[in-house]
Design a protein around this motif. Sequence first.
Motif, mmCIF file in Angstrom:
data_model
loop_
_atom_site.group_PDB
_atom_site.id
_atom_site.type_symbol
_atom_site.label_atom_id
_atom_site.label_comp_id
_atom_site.label_asym_id
_atom_site.label_seq_id
_atom_site.Cartn_x
_atom_site.Cartn_y
_atom_site.Cartn_z
ATOM 1 N N ALA A 108 53.102 30.480 50.921
ATOM 2 C CA ALA A 108 52.873 29.036 50.988
ATOM 3 C C ALA A 108 54.056 28.283 51.604
ATOM 4 N N ASN A 109 55.260 28.851 51.545
ATOM 5 C CA ASN A 109 56.419 28.190 52.133
ATOM 6 C C ASN A 109 56.279 28.017 53.647
ATOM 7 N N PHE A 110 55.479 28.881 54.275
ATOM 8 C CA PHE A 110 55.325 28.842 55.722
ATOM 9 C C PHE A 110 54.028 28.151 56.147
ATOM 10 N N ARG A 111 53.158 27.859 55.195
ATOM 11 C CA ARG A 111 51.928 27.103 55.441
ATOM 12 C C ARG A 111 51.074 27.698 56.562
ATOM 13 N N PRO A 112 50.818 29.026 56.513
ATOM 14 C CA PRO A 112 49.995 29.630 57.562
ATOM 15 C C PRO A 112 48.509 29.340 57.352
ATOM 16 N N ASN A 113 47.757 29.355 58.434
ATOM 17 C CA ASN A 113 46.300 29.245 58.340
ATOM 18 C C ASN A 113 45.668 30.602 58.091
ATOM 19 N N ILE A 114 46.241 31.636 58.724
ATOM 20 C CA ILE A 114 45.649 32.972 58.671
ATOM 21 C C ILE A 114 46.717 33.958 58.214
ATOM 22 N N VAL A 115 46.436 34.649 57.121
ATOM 23 C CA VAL A 115 47.360 35.661 56.594
ATOM 24 C C VAL A 115 46.760 37.030 56.873
ATOM 25 N N ILE A 116 47.581 37.935 57.413
ATOM 26 C CA ILE A 116 47.111 39.264 57.810
ATOM 27 C C ILE A 116 47.738 40.325 56.921
ATOM 28 N N SER A 117 46.936 41.293 56.506
ATOM 29 C CA SER A 117 47.436 42.445 55.760
ATOM 30 C C SER A 117 47.147 43.708 56.564
ATOM 31 N N GLY A 118 47.774 44.813 56.141
ATOM 32 C CA GLY A 118 47.481 46.102 56.763
ATOM 33 C C GLY A 118 48.059 46.291 58.146
ATOM 34 N N CYS A 119 49.120 45.564 58.469
ATOM 35 C CA CYS A 119 49.755 45.733 59.780
ATOM 36 C C CYS A 119 51.253 45.915 59.575
ATOM 37 N N GLY A 120 51.958 46.276 60.636
ATOM 38 C CA GLY A 120 53.390 46.487 60.558
ATOM 39 C C GLY A 120 54.160 45.173 60.536
ATOM 40 N N VAL A 121 55.445 45.273 60.289
ATOM 41 C CA VAL A 121 56.313 44.101 60.243
ATOM 42 C C VAL A 121 56.313 43.406 61.600
ATOM 43 N N TYR A 122 56.051 42.126 61.579
ATOM 44 C CA TYR A 122 56.027 41.260 62.762
ATOM 45 C C TYR A 122 55.001 41.695 63.806
ATOM 46 N N ALA A 123 54.001 42.452 63.375
ATOM 47 C CA ALA A 123 52.934 42.853 64.291
ATOM 48 C C ALA A 123 52.142 41.649 64.773
ATOM 49 N N GLU A 124 52.085 40.590 63.962
ATOM 50 C CA GLU A 124 51.347 39.394 64.383
ATOM 51 C C GLU A 124 52.004 38.758 65.610
ATOM 52 N N HIS A 125 53.292 38.983 65.749
ATOM 53 C CA HIS A 125 53.992 38.478 66.943
ATOM 54 C C HIS A 125 53.906 39.485 68.092
ATOM 55 N N GLN A 126 54.151 40.747 67.789
ATOM 56 C CA GLN A 126 54.193 41.761 68.828
ATOM 57 C C GLN A 126 52.844 41.976 69.480
ATOM 58 N N SER A 127 51.768 41.955 68.689
ATOM 59 C CA SER A 127 50.438 42.217 69.249
ATOM 60 C C SER A 127 49.968 41.066 70.116
ATOM 61 N N LEU A 128 50.474 39.857 69.846
ATOM 62 C CA LEU A 128 50.032 38.693 70.605
ATOM 63 C C LEU A 128 50.794 38.522 71.906
#
Length: 256
Positions: A234-254
């Motif tokens: 909640a500190n980062f106020r994301p809209n979409i939270v992802i599980s089951g991926c590697g560290v910082y994969a949300e950045h690397q995959s994009l």
Amino acid sequence: MGAAGSSALARPGLPAPPGPRWLGVAALGLAAVALGAVAWRRARSRRRGRLQQVGTVSELWIYPIKSCKGVSVDAAECTALGLRSGHLRDRFWLVINKEGNMVTARQEPRLVLISLTCEGDTLTLSAAYTKDLQLPVKTPTTNVVHRCRVHGLEIEGRDCGEAAAQWITNFLKTQPYRLVHFEPHMQPRNSHQVEDAFSPTDQIPYSDASPFLILSEASLADLNSRLEKKVKIANFRPNIVISGCGVYAEHQSLFK
């Protein structure tokens, strides 16, 4: 949300399917990545291989009032201006001061204690030890439209009325504030004017720069492993939270 009910996220590489795009329990997560990533458009023409799962959507959040509490939802539609669930739209309401400038938790930390929820045609403003305030979903068209400023860019907002203004002012107890609402016919802000990485066609209402914020549980865990005082999603106020991926994969995959 259980793991069985989470929707698969796919590595961007193909155009989103036609028709409405939904996220949530048993909903495709590809639309969120496609709409939320600036790099998706650039990569789309270069990468047309098979889709590859990189994680699952574990949580969805809409923050109706900028800097106020989020609403956890089971499903949400991805629109060009952010997530939508029923009448709730992400960052479509904004607190402003008498000069029309945005007011966020940076100036008023107690804003994070305020929530806005919706049931039927009624919006409800709530905060601890404060009587709830109910407002109509459709702000009267007779209410004044303010010229507001969000990160230096002008944008309109229809005033939500005296009752809402008084409720927020009484709760924060610092200076007079008003609540405004962005309406679909109003001109959004241009993301490219906030961050050069965005396309000139990317638009937002009261969000900082992007219509979506994606964060993985693995990235949060990695950060907390290096912090004495742990932080929450909640500190980062994301809209979409992802599980089951590697560290910082949300950045690397994009951004590959």
